[in-house]
Design a protein around this motif. Structure first.
Motif, PDB file in Angstrom:
ATOM      1  N   UNK A  34      20.593  -1.429  31.028  1.00 18.44           N
ATOM      2  CA  UNK A  34      21.204  -1.644  32.427  1.00 18.44           C
ATOM      3  C   UNK A  34      22.658  -1.355  32.310  1.00 18.44           C
ATOM      4  N   UNK A  35      23.311  -1.681  31.139  1.00 18.86           N
ATOM      5  CA  UNK A  35      24.574  -1.568  31.164  1.00 18.86           C
ATOM      6  C   UNK A  35      25.224  -0.508  30.220  1.00 18.86           C
ATOM      7  N   UNK A  36      24.290   0.105  29.378  1.00 19.83           N
ATOM      8  CA  UNK A  36      24.511   0.922  28.122  1.00 19.83           C
ATOM      9  C   UNK A  36      24.114   2.294  28.586  1.00 19.83           C
ATOM     10  N   UNK A  37      25.226   3.319  29.006  1.00 17.10           N
ATOM     11  CA  UNK A  37      25.012   4.565  29.277  1.00 17.10           C
ATOM     12  C   UNK A  37      24.624   5.477  28.189  1.00 17.10           C
ATOM     13  N   UNK A  38      25.183   5.111  26.977  1.00 14.11           N
ATOM     14  CA  UNK A  38      24.762   5.780  25.729  1.00 14.11           C
ATOM     15  C   UNK A  38      23.423   5.746  25.625  1.00 14.11           C
ATOM     16  N   UNK A  39      22.744   4.518  25.505  1.00 20.11           N
ATOM     17  CA  UNK A  39      21.440   4.467  25.256  1.00 20.11           C
ATOM     18  C   UNK A  39      20.599   4.914  26.148  1.00 20.11           C
ATOM     19  N   UNK A  41      21.284   7.717  27.704  1.00 20.07           N
ATOM     20  CA  UNK A  41      21.272   9.338  27.400  1.00 20.07           C
ATOM     21  C   UNK A  41      20.573   9.484  26.327  1.00 20.07           C
ATOM     22  N   UNK A  42      20.361   8.581  25.398  1.00 18.97           N
ATOM     23  CA  UNK A  42      19.691   8.572  23.978  1.00 18.97           C
ATOM     24  C   UNK A  42      18.044   8.433  24.527  1.00 18.97           C
ATOM     25  N   UNK A  43      17.620   7.793  25.514  1.00 14.70           N
ATOM     26  CA  UNK A  43      16.427   7.536  25.978  1.00 14.70           C
ATOM     27  C   UNK A  43      15.939   8.761  26.845  1.00 14.70           C
ATOM     28  N   UNK A  44      16.835   9.531  27.447  1.00 13.90           N
ATOM     29  CA  UNK A  44      16.509  10.776  28.335  1.00 13.90           C
ATOM     30  C   UNK A  44      16.523  11.935  27.204  1.00 13.90           C
ATOM     31  N   UNK A  45      17.216  11.901  26.116  1.00 14.50           N
ATOM     32  CA  UNK A  45      16.893  12.925  25.227  1.00 14.50           C
ATOM     33  C   UNK A  45      15.328  12.883  24.683  1.00 14.50           C
ATOM     34  N   UNK A  46      15.085  11.495  24.408  1.00 18.02           N
ATOM     35  CA  UNK A  46      13.832  11.479  23.828  1.00 18.02           C
ATOM     36  C   UNK A  46      12.651  11.953  24.811  1.00 18.02           C
TER      37      UNK A  46
END
Length: 229
Positions: A34-39, A41-46
């Protein structure tokens, strides 16, 4: 619950994406995202890494269809091959069966007169012609075929199978007496009377009797042999 660090969440993201992590871990990852954009992005990359392009999906689909078609063709081929095998087996067994019967049982070969001896031709008291026939080559005789032409010539043709068998006592047709009833023989539908009697074929024969021939009277022994009550 204390907030999880990005390192922990990133380690859990593959399990989260595959939906194989525990309920608590799933809630923890979702709260963190909810608050972490970096994670995020990592999920979208997956998701991008694990999503196949449409072209590859189409190729896989076609390959899958090809495999199915090959499998279906193979199954049909096996059934077809089995059916062909059964048919071939039936044909071979039939050929062997008919070939065996043709060679050993069907009487298709004429016995030549150079191995035939006709003797003791005489006449019984009731008018029948009696004679002794001997096949001198030592092989059995299976059948006599009768034929009459329009001129009144009657032929008694001895026939055998292609594969001959040795004659054994009692010799039957190969060695013994036989008779012919000219008066009561009705084999010609046009009413032609028998004028000559031959043992053999029209091309290869021995004259047994012809019209006007004076035959001796049969002996008492032979007369008794053919005396039927």
């Amino acid at each position: 619950m204390s907030k999880a660090s990005c390192d922990i969440v990133k380690d859990l993201l593959p399990l989260y994406y595959d939906n194989v992590c525990s309920g608590d871990s799933k809630r923890m990852v979702e709260e963190h995202l909810v608050d972490c954009q970096s994670c995020k992005i990592e999920l979208d990359r997956l998701k991008v890494d694990f999503k196949l392009p449409e072209e590859e999906i189409e190729i896989i689909r076609k390959d899958s269809n090809v495999i199915k078609n090959i499998s279906s063709f193979w199954n049909r081929s096996k059934v077809k091959s089995f059916a062909i095998g059964v048919i071939i087996s039936i044909v071979l067994v039939s050929l062997i069966f008919f070939g065996y019967n043709y060679l050993f049982h069907l009487n298709t070969v004429n016995v030549p007169t150079n191995v035939v001896e006709i003797s003791q031709v005489s006449q019984l008291s009731d008018g029948k012609i009696v004679y002794h026939v001997e096949i001198t080559d030592g092989y059995a005789l299976n059948e006599i075929v009768y034929e009459m032409d329009d001129n009144g010539n009657f032929y008694m043709t001895p026939v055998r199978p292609i594969i001959k068998k040795k004659a054994h006592s009692p010799y039957g047709l190969a060695n013994g007496y036989d008779f012919f009833d000219i008066k009561n023989m009705d084999l010609n539908p046009n009413g032609t009377t028998i004028k000559a009697l031959y043992y053999g074929t029209p091309e290869d024969n021995i004259l047994v009797w012809k019209e006007g021939m004076d035959l001796p009277q049969a002996s008492e022994e032979i007369e008794n042999m053919f005396h039927f009550e």
